[in-house]
Design a protein around this motif. Structure first.
Motif, PDB file in Angstrom:
ATOM      1  N   ARG A 101       0.757  -1.063  -0.039  1.00  0.00           N
ATOM      2  CA  ARG A 101       0.003   0.067   0.012  1.00  0.00           C
ATOM      3  C   ARG A 101       0.849   1.309   0.027  1.00  0.00           C
ATOM      4  NH1 ARG A 101      -4.322   2.690   0.943  1.00  0.00           N
ATOM      5  NH2 ARG A 101      -4.500   4.185   2.533  1.00  0.00           N
ATOM      6  N   ILE A 102       2.097   1.130   0.786  1.00  0.00           N
ATOM      7  CA  ILE A 102       2.753   2.601   0.835  1.00  0.00           C
ATOM      8  C   ILE A 102       3.339   2.764  -0.542  1.00  0.00           C
ATOM      9  CG2 ILE A 102       5.213   3.212   1.698  1.00  0.00           C
ATOM     10  CD1 ILE A 102       4.186   2.092   4.573  1.00  0.00           C
ATOM     11  N   ALA A 103       4.046   1.401  -1.194  1.00  0.00           N
ATOM     12  CA  ALA A 103       4.502   1.606  -2.469  1.00  0.00           C
ATOM     13  C   ALA A 103       3.478   2.246  -3.496  1.00  0.00           C
ATOM     14  CB  ALA A 103       5.009   0.194  -2.866  1.00  0.00           C
ATOM     15  N   ALA A 104       2.262   1.762  -3.437  1.00  0.00           N
ATOM     16  CA  ALA A 104       1.217   2.278  -4.316  1.00  0.00           C
ATOM     17  C   ALA A 104       0.858   3.705  -4.049  1.00  0.00           C
ATOM     18  CB  ALA A 104      -0.106   1.555  -4.039  1.00  0.00           C
ATOM     19  N   LEU A 105       1.026   4.206  -2.632  1.00  0.00           N
ATOM     20  CA  LEU A 105       0.801   5.475  -2.380  1.00  0.00           C
ATOM     21  C   LEU A 105       1.895   6.371  -3.044  1.00  0.00           C
ATOM     22  CD1 LEU A 105      -0.823   5.212   1.272  1.00  0.00           C
ATOM     23  CD2 LEU A 105      -1.843   5.984  -0.724  1.00  0.00           C
ATOM     24  N   ARG A 106       3.116   5.967  -2.943  1.00  0.00           N
ATOM     25  CA  ARG A 106       4.396   6.763  -3.414  1.00  0.00           C
ATOM     26  C   ARG A 106       4.465   6.823  -4.944  1.00  0.00           C
ATOM     27  NH1 ARG A 106       8.612   4.009   0.743  1.00  0.00           N
ATOM     28  NH2 ARG A 106       8.306   5.499   2.444  1.00  0.00           N
ATOM     29  N   ALA A 107       3.675   5.541  -5.673  1.00  0.00           N
ATOM     30  CA  ALA A 107       3.768   5.696  -6.991  1.00  0.00           C
ATOM     31  C   ALA A 107       2.625   6.682  -7.276  1.00  0.00           C
ATOM     32  CB  ALA A 107       3.250   4.291  -7.426  1.00  0.00           C
ATOM     33  N   GLU A 108       1.530   6.897  -6.792  1.00  0.00           N
ATOM     34  CA  GLU A 108       0.364   7.747  -6.925  1.00  0.00           C
ATOM     35  C   GLU A 108       0.949   9.252  -6.597  1.00  0.00           C
ATOM     36  OE1 GLU A 108      -3.200   9.206  -8.049  1.00  0.00           O
ATOM     37  OE2 GLU A 108      -2.178   7.465  -8.318  1.00  0.00           O
ATOM     38  N   GLN A 109       1.727   9.494  -5.590  1.00  0.00           N
ATOM     39  CA  GLN A 109       2.342  10.577  -5.301  1.00  0.00           C
ATOM     40  C   GLN A 109       3.302  11.033  -6.475  1.00  0.00           C
ATOM     41  OE1 GLN A 109       5.439  10.754  -2.020  1.00  0.00           O
ATOM     42  NE2 GLN A 109       4.209  12.217  -1.003  1.00  0.00           N
ATOM     43  N   THR A 110       4.164  10.267  -6.734  1.00  0.00           N
ATOM     44  CA  THR A 110       4.880  10.617  -7.815  1.00  0.00           C
ATOM     45  C   THR A 110       4.119  10.915  -9.133  1.00  0.00           C
ATOM     46  OG1 THR A 110       6.683   9.071  -7.114  1.00  0.00           O
ATOM     47  CG2 THR A 110       6.911   9.662  -9.405  1.00  0.00           C
ATOM     48  N   ARG A 111       3.177  10.361  -9.445  1.00  0.00           N
ATOM     49  CA  ARG A 111       2.269  10.500 -10.666  1.00  0.00           C
ATOM     50  C   ARG A 111       1.640  11.879 -10.442  1.00  0.00           C
ATOM     51  NH1 ARG A 111      -2.743  10.745 -12.221  1.00  0.00           N
ATOM     52  NH2 ARG A 111      -3.408  10.011 -10.215  1.00  0.00           N
ATOM     53  N   LEU A 112       1.020  12.063  -9.402  1.00  0.00           N
ATOM     54  CA  LEU A 112       0.407  13.569  -9.230  1.00  0.00           C
ATOM     55  C   LEU A 112       1.424  14.644  -9.403  1.00  0.00           C
ATOM     56  CD1 LEU A 112      -2.008  12.617  -6.406  1.00  0.00           C
ATOM     57  CD2 LEU A 112      -2.670  13.242  -8.700  1.00  0.00           C
ATOM     58  N   ASP A 136      -1.385  10.316   4.663  1.00  0.00           N
ATOM     59  CA  ASP A 136      -1.428   8.703   4.704  1.00  0.00           C
ATOM     60  C   ASP A 136      -0.008   8.097   4.754  1.00  0.00           C
ATOM     61  OD1 ASP A 136      -4.257   8.862   4.320  1.00  0.00           O
ATOM     62  OD2 ASP A 136      -4.233   8.776   2.291  1.00  0.00           O
ATOM     63  N   LEU A 137       0.969   8.611   4.174  1.00  0.00           N
ATOM     64  CA  LEU A 137       2.085   7.901   3.972  1.00  0.00           C
ATOM     65  C   LEU A 137       2.902   8.003   5.412  1.00  0.00           C
ATOM     66  CD1 LEU A 137       3.630   8.947   0.601  1.00  0.00           C
ATOM     67  CD2 LEU A 137       3.269   6.769   1.590  1.00  0.00           C
ATOM     68  N   ALA A 138       2.795   9.117   5.963  1.00  0.00           N
ATOM     69  CA  ALA A 138       3.279   9.303   7.450  1.00  0.00           C
ATOM     70  C   ALA A 138       2.396   8.460   8.219  1.00  0.00           C
ATOM     71  CB  ALA A 138       2.958  11.036   7.839  1.00  0.00           C
ATOM     72  N   ARG A 139       1.246   8.372   8.249  1.00  0.00           N
ATOM     73  CA  ARG A 139       0.419   7.366   9.135  1.00  0.00           C
ATOM     74  C   ARG A 139       0.960   5.959   8.881  1.00  0.00           C
ATOM     75  NH1 ARG A 139      -3.816   9.498   7.946  1.00  0.00           N
ATOM     76  NH2 ARG A 139      -4.408   7.682   6.493  1.00  0.00           N
ATOM     77  N   GLU A 140       0.826   5.600   7.605  1.00  0.00           N
ATOM     78  CA  GLU A 140       1.209   4.114   7.423  1.00  0.00           C
ATOM     79  C   GLU A 140       2.630   3.910   7.651  1.00  0.00           C
ATOM     80  OE1 GLU A 140      -1.141   2.209   7.080  1.00  0.00           O
ATOM     81  OE2 GLU A 140      -2.868   2.974   5.751  1.00  0.00           O
ATOM     82  N   GLY A 141       3.277   4.918   7.449  1.00  0.00           N
ATOM     83  CA  GLY A 141       4.832   4.631   7.628  1.00  0.00           C
ATOM     84  C   GLY A 141       5.184   4.347   9.136  1.00  0.00           C
ATOM     85  N   ALA A 142       4.468   5.122   9.916  1.00  0.00           N
ATOM     86  CA  ALA A 142       4.678   4.801  11.442  1.00  0.00           C
ATOM     87  C   ALA A 142       3.884   3.647  11.717  1.00  0.00           C
ATOM     88  CB  ALA A 142       3.823   5.869  12.023  1.00  0.00           C
ATOM     89  N   ARG A 143       2.798   3.011  11.178  1.00  0.00           N
ATOM     90  CA  ARG A 143       2.263   1.795  11.366  1.00  0.00           C
ATOM     91  C   ARG A 143       3.250   0.592  10.879  1.00  0.00           C
ATOM     92  NH1 ARG A 143      -2.676  -0.582   8.010  1.00  0.00           N
ATOM     93  NH2 ARG A 143      -3.178  -2.709   9.319  1.00  0.00           N
ATOM     94  N   LEU A 144       3.858   0.900   9.634  1.00  0.00           N
ATOM     95  CA  LEU A 144       4.648  -0.026   9.347  1.00  0.00           C
ATOM     96  C   LEU A 144       5.837  -0.166  10.237  1.00  0.00           C
ATOM     97  CD1 LEU A 144       5.664  -1.836   6.997  1.00  0.00           C
ATOM     98  CD2 LEU A 144       6.821   0.095   5.912  1.00  0.00           C
ATOM     99  N   SER A 145       6.425   0.678  10.727  1.00  0.00           N
ATOM    100  CA  SER A 145       7.655   0.918  11.511  1.00  0.00           C
ATOM    101  C   SER A 145       7.149  -0.015  12.806  1.00  0.00           C
ATOM    102  CB  SER A 145       8.024   2.172  12.101  1.00  0.00           C
ATOM    103  OG  SER A 145       8.996   1.921  12.995  1.00  0.00           O
ATOM    104  N   ASP A 146       5.957   0.051  13.345  1.00  0.00           N
ATOM    105  CA  ASP A 146       5.416  -0.705  14.316  1.00  0.00           C
ATOM    106  C   ASP A 146       5.318  -2.236  14.180  1.00  0.00           C
ATOM    107  OD1 ASP A 146       5.357   1.805  16.001  1.00  0.00           O
ATOM    108  OD2 ASP A 146       3.134   2.110  15.855  1.00  0.00           O
TER     109      ASP A 146
END
Length: 441
Positions: free
Chosen positions: A118-129, A202-212
């Motif tokens: 999901r984070i990879a998809a968000l980053r890809a969408e972020q790059t596209r935008l 979303d990335l900041a939130r999911e990144g923190a969740r991923l770290s946990d």
């Protein structure tokens, strides 16, 4: 004459030069010789009796020594078997205790992998935008000063141009349309900026969740590894005949030329053990040793049954992959077309370092490197069912170890995303042939 006649004995009274047999001296000599012979015979008899008694005592002593040695060996064997049973039971209990922890670890690994995707998809969408924003901004930027002047001073801007009034009106209409288009683009840009801001959150939130999750995953992996090592060491302490048999199976497997050959060799060893026990049972029966015959046949039946309960298809309605030995996706299903023909197993693409667990209860027939398969485990599930899992990066079990279903057997290699992705090949064999493992997972 008369005197002479008295002094000289007559012929009938003359002394004989040798004693006769009936003389007292002859009788004494004969009795003495016979007594000596009798004494010698008696002494010899006594010596023979003493020697026989000594030999008998020595034989009894040897028999007692042999009996004590046999009793000691029997006691040692029984103690070893008892210890082996205790070790096997302890290993099974420790293996059973790791099941829940391993299941939780795999859930965490699956969640981590899904969150990473999901984070990879968000980053890809972020790059596209951002790319679209940069392109739109580049096309709009040169027109912004004119648009701003027109918005503030439309009449002055148009009158400043030396054109006829009709063309000025037409230009005004064009500029109004252009302004509306610019406003739409500006609105789209603002919307993309808002989406980007949401993606950043979303990335900041999911990144923190991923770290946990990663921290939780690391702690769970350590816990599972410690429990698996305790179970493995408990099994390794056993010095039973079963362990020796397991080593024979392992040696035979290492000499195999292919996966099919490896399983066939294991089946052949089991068949030979069954035949040997049946011969022992028949010999014991002929010797009227019913207990030994029954024990031999019981051991033969146990070999035929196998160390596990066998396999049952999963109940209807069970989610697909619920009992999969590893989290991840299936890249090759059973029967799918491959370069070598229809696939004889299922190939998974797990997350990096994912835990691999047993799809059945039973005993490890083989654990180690095998040919081009990498680290491989063969699990005897009972009733001649065996799971083969190949492609592991590290093992947490040993040959001969008893395992509960869902216990850890090892982990996948680490993967950074570069190069070929490690995969796990899972094959189910029944006797000498491969069968579809999906109904049993």
């Amino acid at each position: 004459m008369g005197l002479l006649a008295g002094l000289v004995p007559g012929p009938s009274h003359a002394a004989s030069p040798h004693p006769t047999q009936n003389s007292p001296h002859h009788h004494a000599s004969r009795h003495s010789s016979q007594g000596a012979a009798a004494d010698n015979a008696a002494a010899a008899a006594r010596r023979a009796v003493a020697q026989a008694r000594a030999a008998q005592q020595a034989l009894i002593a040897r028999q007692q020594l042999q009996a004590r040695d046999l009793a000691a060996r029997t006691a040692a064997r029984d103690a070893a078997r008892a210890q082996a049973r205790q070790d096997t039971a302890r290993a099974a209990a420790l293996s059973d205790a790791t099941v829940d922890a391993t299941a939780q670890l795999q859930q965490t690994e699956q969640q981590t992998a899904e969150l990473g995707d999901r984070i990879a998809a968000l980053r890809a969408e972020q790059t596209r935008l951002r790319t679209e924003l940069a392109r739109d901004s580049a096309s709009v930027t040169p027109m912004l000063p004119l648009a701003a002047r027109l918005a503030r001073y439309p009449a002055d801007t148009l009158l400043a141009a030396p054109v006829p009034p009709d063309r000025a009106i037409a230009g005004l209409l064009v500029i109004q349309g252009l302004s509306a288009q610019l406003e739409q683009r500006a609105g789209a840009i603002r919307a993309r900026h808002a989406v980007l801001a949401g993606l950043d959150a979303d990335l900041a939130r999911e990144g923190a969740r991923l770290s946990d999750l990663q921290q939780q995953q690391a702690a769970q992996r350590d816990s599972v590894a410690r429990a698996a090592e305790a179970a493995r060491q408990a099994q390794q302490r056993s010095n039973s005949a079963a362990t020796q048999a397991a080593r024979q199976v392992e040696d035979a497997t290492r000499r195999a030329s292919s996966l099919q050959d490896a399983v066939n060799r294991i089946e052949a060893l089991e068949k030979a053990a069954e035949d040997q026990l049946e011969q022992a049972a028949q010999a014991a029966a002929r010797a009227h040793r019913a207990d030994e015959a029954a024990a031999a046949r019981a051991r033969a039946a146990a070999i035929a049954q196998g160390p596990g309960p066998g396999l049952n298809a999963t109940p209807p309605g069970t989610p697909a992959g619920r009992g999969a030995p590893v989290p991840g996706t299936i890249v090759t299903a059973w029967g799918a077309a491959t370069e070598a023909g229809p696939a004889t197993g299922i190939t998974y693409a797990p997350p990096s370092g994912a835990a691999v667990r047993t799809p059945c209860a039973g005993q490890v027939d083989f654990a180690g490197a095998f040919r081009s398969y990498g680290q491989m485990v063969i699990l005897n599930c009972g009733r001649h069912y065996r799971f083969v899992m190949a492609g592991l990066g590290g093992l947490a079990v040993s040959t001969g170890q008893a395992l509960a279903r869902g216990a850890p057997v090892g982990r996948m290699p680490d993967w950074s995303g570069q190069g070929a992705r490690p995969t796990l090949f899972v094959q189910l064999r029944h006797g000498g042939g491969a069968v579809d493992p999906a109904p049993f997972l």
